[in-house]
Write a protein that holds these residues in place. Sequence first.
Motif, PDB file in Angstrom:
ATOM      1  N   GLU A  46       0.819  -1.212   0.000  1.00 16.47           N
ATOM      2  CA  GLU A  46       0.000   0.000   0.000  1.00 16.47           C
ATOM      3  C   GLU A  46       0.851   1.259   0.000  1.00 16.47           C
ATOM      4  O   GLU A  46       0.354   2.348  -0.301  1.00 16.47           O
ATOM      5  N   HIS A  47       2.129   1.137   0.336  1.00 14.48           N
ATOM      6  CA  HIS A  47       3.022   2.293   0.403  1.00 14.48           C
ATOM      7  C   HIS A  47       3.972   2.343  -0.792  1.00 14.48           C
ATOM      8  O   HIS A  47       5.055   2.907  -0.700  1.00 14.48           O
ATOM      9  N   ILE A  48       3.549   1.750  -1.907  1.00 12.83           N
ATOM     10  CA  ILE A  48       4.342   1.759  -3.140  1.00 12.83           C
ATOM     11  C   ILE A  48       3.550   2.477  -4.232  1.00 12.83           C
ATOM     12  O   ILE A  48       2.344   2.271  -4.372  1.00 12.83           O
ATOM     13  N   ARG A  49       4.229   3.330  -4.992  1.00 12.02           N
ATOM     14  CA  ARG A  49       3.628   3.966  -6.163  1.00 12.02           C
ATOM     15  C   ARG A  49       4.609   3.851  -7.331  1.00 12.02           C
ATOM     16  O   ARG A  49       5.787   4.176  -7.200  1.00 12.02           O
ATOM     17  N   ASN A  50       4.110   3.383  -8.454  1.00 17.59           N
ATOM     18  CA  ASN A  50       4.890   3.332  -9.697  1.00 17.59           C
ATOM     19  C   ASN A  50       4.243   4.285 -10.691  1.00 17.59           C
ATOM     20  O   ASN A  50       3.128   4.026 -11.169  1.00 17.59           O
ATOM     21  N   ILE A  51       4.914   5.383 -10.971  1.00 22.21           N
ATOM     22  CA  ILE A  51       4.285   6.410 -11.808  1.00 22.21           C
ATOM     23  C   ILE A  51       5.208   6.793 -12.962  1.00 22.21           C
ATOM     24  O   ILE A  51       6.427   6.642 -12.893  1.00 22.21           O
ATOM     25  N   GLY A  52       4.609   7.292 -14.023  1.00 23.78           N
ATOM     26  CA  GLY A  52       5.346   7.852 -15.148  1.00 23.78           C
ATOM     27  C   GLY A  52       4.951   9.304 -15.333  1.00 23.78           C
ATOM     28  O   GLY A  52       3.851   9.713 -14.946  1.00 23.78           O
ATOM     29  N   ILE A  53       5.841  10.068 -15.896  1.00 24.12           N
ATOM     30  CA  ILE A  53       5.564  11.476 -16.171  1.00 24.12           C
ATOM     31  C   ILE A  53       5.627  11.642 -17.677  1.00 24.12           C
ATOM     32  O   ILE A  53       6.690  11.501 -18.284  1.00 24.12           O
ATOM     33  N   SER A  54       4.471  11.919 -18.288  1.00 22.25           N
ATOM     34  CA  SER A  54       4.358  11.929 -19.744  1.00 22.25           C
ATOM     35  C   SER A  54       3.660  13.196 -20.204  1.00 22.25           C
ATOM     36  O   SER A  54       2.823  13.748 -19.491  1.00 22.25           O
ATOM     37  N   ASP A 122      10.693   9.003 -16.171  1.00 20.99           N
ATOM     38  CA  ASP A 122      10.545  10.217 -16.976  1.00 20.99           C
ATOM     39  C   ASP A 122      10.652   9.818 -18.437  1.00 20.99           C
ATOM     40  O   ASP A 122      11.649   9.234 -18.864  1.00 20.99           O
ATOM     41  N   THR A 123       9.622  10.123 -19.213  1.00 21.67           N
ATOM     42  CA  THR A 123       9.557   9.646 -20.599  1.00 21.67           C
ATOM     43  C   THR A 123       9.778  10.790 -21.584  1.00 21.67           C
ATOM     44  O   THR A 123       9.546  11.952 -21.263  1.00 21.67           O
ATOM     45  N   PRO A 124      10.210  10.463 -22.831  1.00 31.09           N
ATOM     46  CA  PRO A 124      10.358  11.507 -23.857  1.00 31.09           C
ATOM     47  C   PRO A 124       9.008  12.052 -24.288  1.00 31.09           C
ATOM     48  O   PRO A 124       7.967  11.407 -24.116  1.00 31.09           O
ATOM     49  N   GLY A 125       9.034  13.236 -24.880  1.00 33.97           N
ATOM     50  CA  GLY A 125       7.805  13.834 -25.384  1.00 33.97           C
ATOM     51  C   GLY A 125       7.705  13.786 -26.893  1.00 33.97           C
ATOM     52  O   GLY A 125       6.620  13.893 -27.445  1.00 33.97           O
ATOM     53  N   HIS A 126       8.843  13.629 -27.566  1.00 27.84           N
ATOM     54  CA  HIS A 126       8.826  13.649 -29.022  1.00 27.84           C
ATOM     55  C   HIS A 126       8.232  12.359 -29.562  1.00 27.84           C
ATOM     56  O   HIS A 126       8.516  11.278 -29.065  1.00 27.84           O
ATOM     57  N   VAL A 127       7.407  12.485 -30.606  1.00 30.29           N
ATOM     58  CA  VAL A 127       6.704  11.333 -31.162  1.00 30.29           C
ATOM     59  C   VAL A 127       7.673  10.286 -31.720  1.00 30.29           C
ATOM     60  O   VAL A 127       7.356   9.098 -31.786  1.00 30.29           O
ATOM     61  N   ASP A 128       8.888  10.705 -32.099  1.00 31.08           N
ATOM     62  CA  ASP A 128       9.855   9.750 -32.651  1.00 31.08           C
ATOM     63  C   ASP A 128      10.304   8.720 -31.619  1.00 31.08           C
ATOM     64  O   ASP A 128      10.774   7.642 -31.979  1.00 31.08           O
ATOM     65  N   PHE A 129      10.175   9.047 -30.334  1.00 30.66           N
ATOM     66  CA  PHE A 129      10.609   8.136 -29.275  1.00 30.66           C
ATOM     67  C   PHE A 129       9.410   7.595 -28.497  1.00 30.66           C
ATOM     68  O   PHE A 129       9.485   7.346 -27.303  1.00 30.66           O
ATOM     69  N   THR A 130       8.323   7.389 -29.213  1.00 31.74           N
ATOM     70  CA  THR A 130       7.080   6.989 -28.561  1.00 31.74           C
ATOM     71  C   THR A 130       7.166   5.602 -27.925  1.00 31.74           C
ATOM     72  O   THR A 130       6.435   5.295 -26.989  1.00 31.74           O
ATOM     73  N   VAL A 131       8.076   4.735 -28.409  1.00 32.97           N
ATOM     74  CA  VAL A 131       8.190   3.399 -27.815  1.00 32.97           C
ATOM     75  C   VAL A 131       8.664   3.490 -26.370  1.00 32.97           C
ATOM     76  O   VAL A 131       8.345   2.631 -25.542  1.00 32.97           O
ATOM     77  N   GLU A 132       9.422   4.538 -26.023  1.00 32.32           N
ATOM     78  CA  GLU A 132       9.858   4.723 -24.646  1.00 32.32           C
ATOM     79  C   GLU A 132       8.656   4.951 -23.740  1.00 32.32           C
ATOM     80  O   GLU A 132       8.622   4.499 -22.589  1.00 32.32           O
ATOM     81  N   VAL A 133       7.668   5.671 -24.251  1.00 28.39           N
ATOM     82  CA  VAL A 133       6.444   5.905 -23.474  1.00 28.39           C
ATOM     83  C   VAL A 133       5.634   4.618 -23.396  1.00 28.39           C
ATOM     84  O   VAL A 133       5.072   4.288 -22.343  1.00 28.39           O
ATOM     85  N   GLU A 134       5.587   3.881 -24.508  1.00 31.50           N
ATOM     86  CA  GLU A 134       4.821   2.640 -24.551  1.00 31.50           C
ATOM     87  C   GLU A 134       5.285   1.663 -23.479  1.00 31.50           C
ATOM     88  O   GLU A 134       4.488   1.144 -22.698  1.00 31.50           O
ATOM     89  N   ARG A 135       6.591   1.398 -23.425  1.00 33.29           N
ATOM     90  CA  ARG A 135       7.046   0.388 -22.484  1.00 33.29           C
ATOM     91  C   ARG A 135       7.044   0.894 -21.058  1.00 33.29           C
ATOM     92  O   ARG A 135       6.960   0.091 -20.123  1.00 33.29           O
ATOM     93  N   ALA A 136       7.123   2.213 -20.873  1.00 30.10           N
ATOM     94  CA  ALA A 136       7.011   2.742 -19.519  1.00 30.10           C
ATOM     95  C   ALA A 136       5.583   2.576 -19.000  1.00 30.10           C
ATOM     96  O   ALA A 136       5.352   2.078 -17.891  1.00 30.10           O
ATOM     97  N   LEU A 137       4.599   2.972 -19.808  1.00 23.04           N
ATOM     98  CA  LEU A 137       3.205   2.867 -19.377  1.00 23.04           C
ATOM     99  C   LEU A 137       2.774   1.407 -19.230  1.00 23.04           C
ATOM    100  O   LEU A 137       1.863   1.110 -18.454  1.00 23.04           O
ATOM    101  N   ARG A 138       3.426   0.511 -19.964  1.00 23.92           N
ATOM    102  CA  ARG A 138       3.078  -0.908 -19.850  1.00 23.92           C
ATOM    103  C   ARG A 138       3.336  -1.435 -18.441  1.00 23.92           C
ATOM    104  O   ARG A 138       2.600  -2.304 -17.954  1.00 23.92           O
ATOM    105  N   VAL A 139       4.361  -0.930 -17.761  1.00 23.78           N
ATOM    106  CA  VAL A 139       4.738  -1.494 -16.464  1.00 23.78           C
ATOM    107  C   VAL A 139       4.387  -0.576 -15.293  1.00 23.78           C
ATOM    108  O   VAL A 139       4.613  -0.933 -14.142  1.00 23.78           O
TER     109      VAL A 139
END
Length: 751
Positions: A46-54, A122-139
């Motif tokens: 209950e005291h764990i948070r896994n978050i991404g910033i996108s 912390d994920t990239p914002g540029h659309v060219d690196f969208t896979v970085e956001v994909e795998r971050a949000l997956r986990v």
Amino acid sequence: MISQSNIILRNQLFLLGKSFKRVVNVKYTSKAGIKQNTQVDHKAVEHIRNIGISAHIDSGKTTVTERILFYTGRIDEIHEVKGKDQVGATMDFMELERQRGITIQSAATYTEWQDHNINIIDTPGHVDFTVEVERALRVLDGAILVLCAVGGVQSQTMTVNRQMKRYNVPCLGFINKLDRMGANPQRVLTQLKSKLNHNAAFLQLPIGLEKDHKGVVDLIHRRAVYFDGNFGETIRYDEVPANMRAETDDKRQELIEHVTNVDETLGEMFLNDKSPTEEDLMAGIRRSCLRRQFTPVLLGTALKNKGVQPLLDAVISYLPNPSEVDNYAFLEEEKGNPIRTQMNPARDCSNPFVGLAFKLEAGKFGQLTYVRIYQGTLKKGDIIYNTRTGKKVRIPRLARMHASEMEDVTEVFAGDICALFGVDCASGDTFVTQQKLHLSMEPMYVPEPVISKSIKPVNSLDQEKFAKAVNRFTKEDPTFHVFWDNDNKETISAGMGELHLEIYGQRMKREYNCEVVLGKPKVAFRESLTSPCTFDYLHKKQSGGAGQFGAVSGVIEPLPAAENTKVIFLDETVGTNVPKQFVPAIEKGFRRMVEKGMLSGHKIAGVCFRLQDGDNHCVDSNDLSFEMAAIGAMKQVYERGNWHILQPIMLVEVTIPSEFHGTILGQLTKRHGVIMSSDSAEGWTSIFAEVPLNEMFGYSSDLRSSTQGKGEFTMEYSRYTPCLSDVQSELIRKYQESLGTVTTEKKKRKA
């Protein structure tokens, strides 16, 4: 009003806690520069948070992360993304990131806030690196969607929103940059509702905007929040300004209504004419946020150190812990039918270990594999199995990441994100400690590359370095493809955009000292006949002794359009004029000639070689004679026949906001595309068209510039069709010029 003494006491405890954590968390530093941490907090799930910033590019994601790390005591100094001190933000640790001022790779870290462990990516914002956001949000279990108070909902914001929806990730909205000229958080909230279809409402109101921004009003607790000190580290609570009390009451009531509409508990209270307390409202917000039915929106300006601490409080209060997220895996039964099973995120040893490798990276300490632990525990020295390959590996080291740095740990638990050393795997592989447990976590979505360019080392002696770089980068990034085009005899690199390929080209030069050149790839054109053409050729050569004799006759005819990529050889001879043992040599000569046409130098396709008759000599006929006869027959058909050039046609699907429908139709038509159909739903339009591949180069950039970066497209091979006469003439002209250049060079060499 809260007493000043309580505020001073809270701030003193906050600063003391920062220094205390810096002393006790890190025990000692090894010679390699890796922090050693012999104690790992075994906090309840209950005291764990896994978050991404996108967010969209340049919305302030990395700046927000930098402030989070500072206020939680993870770092001692704040550095800016484009700072003058030449240091750069903590999470942008690549030299290229600091040079360009953008995030290229997602970076992981962890910190503590209010006795909660927070893992942050912390994920990239540029659309060219969208896979970085994909795998971050997956986990990840939750996310912070950062929005610019001036730019609002932009192109990549929509892409990130679709990714969050794909993985069912609850999120908080944080409207950043309230200090900028033209900041309008109300407009951004409206866009969040209309463009992204979020049921969203403010949890805060701004106290002043642009240069007059001083703090925020907390609507839930009805209080003003100010951020004092050199870096906003001192939080001061006060009464709501008199000129904002009416607006505060109205917006608070609006907040209650938005939550009541999606939460049954608050809905029942509303029907019974009961006013929800602060605790009731926060509980309702949490329940509806976890179900993705409500998006709380907070305000601030990270660059001016305002609004980040309340954002951290909201992460603890409203985003889920690992036990509140349903994660599934596919269990392979003996019969071969996979079944879907749910993971148990309890942080104990009673459940077998299950982890997902979601990111690979070659760091300065060797190959790193980022793993999200979904079930059980993993200790240093344990043996784990890759369920895809069946290979086992012993874990020599475990580490928790802090950007480019890492801290050794001895044990990790369900809900943690860690890094492993010495593990050979692919992105998306599942690991278990029980070999008989045939589990595979649900895969992540990997988009197909949309742009390709030829790539080769400037120095031919750098082939080995180039191969090493390609092997590493294609393993780390599943959207970066490099392959050999046998048709055009060149290496092709494919990726998500021109910047994507350019970055990898620069990384090869910086990290491998291998300078490469990127160019427009060639199109695999084909040459074919327009009508049947007969041939009758005799190859005869006598030079003393045994000679060469072989004669072939027949017809070469074009194949139907549905088979115009094939090359067929048919033996229709009757009798002994052409002995059967020489037919394979004739076919060899024919297939040798179709490798390179004489019109433009491209392969021949869509033809059928029908061998009908010929002649032989009892002494001089052999395999070579008939092979040369077939080659001569093909040259004869080139002189007699009518040839044309075929070009590949691609089936293109373009997805755009409906407002750009007319513009994109005009673009595709200009590129000689044929519109097949279109489909519209929820403000988005999908256009299906057939476009020549030769016209699709550079379309990615044109599409993004014409749709404010919101358009996306995919394409796949459809068929070959005759190209336009001007294209054919240009191809023939270039081929003749190249032949002339080669001839001139040969003459110079002889001279």
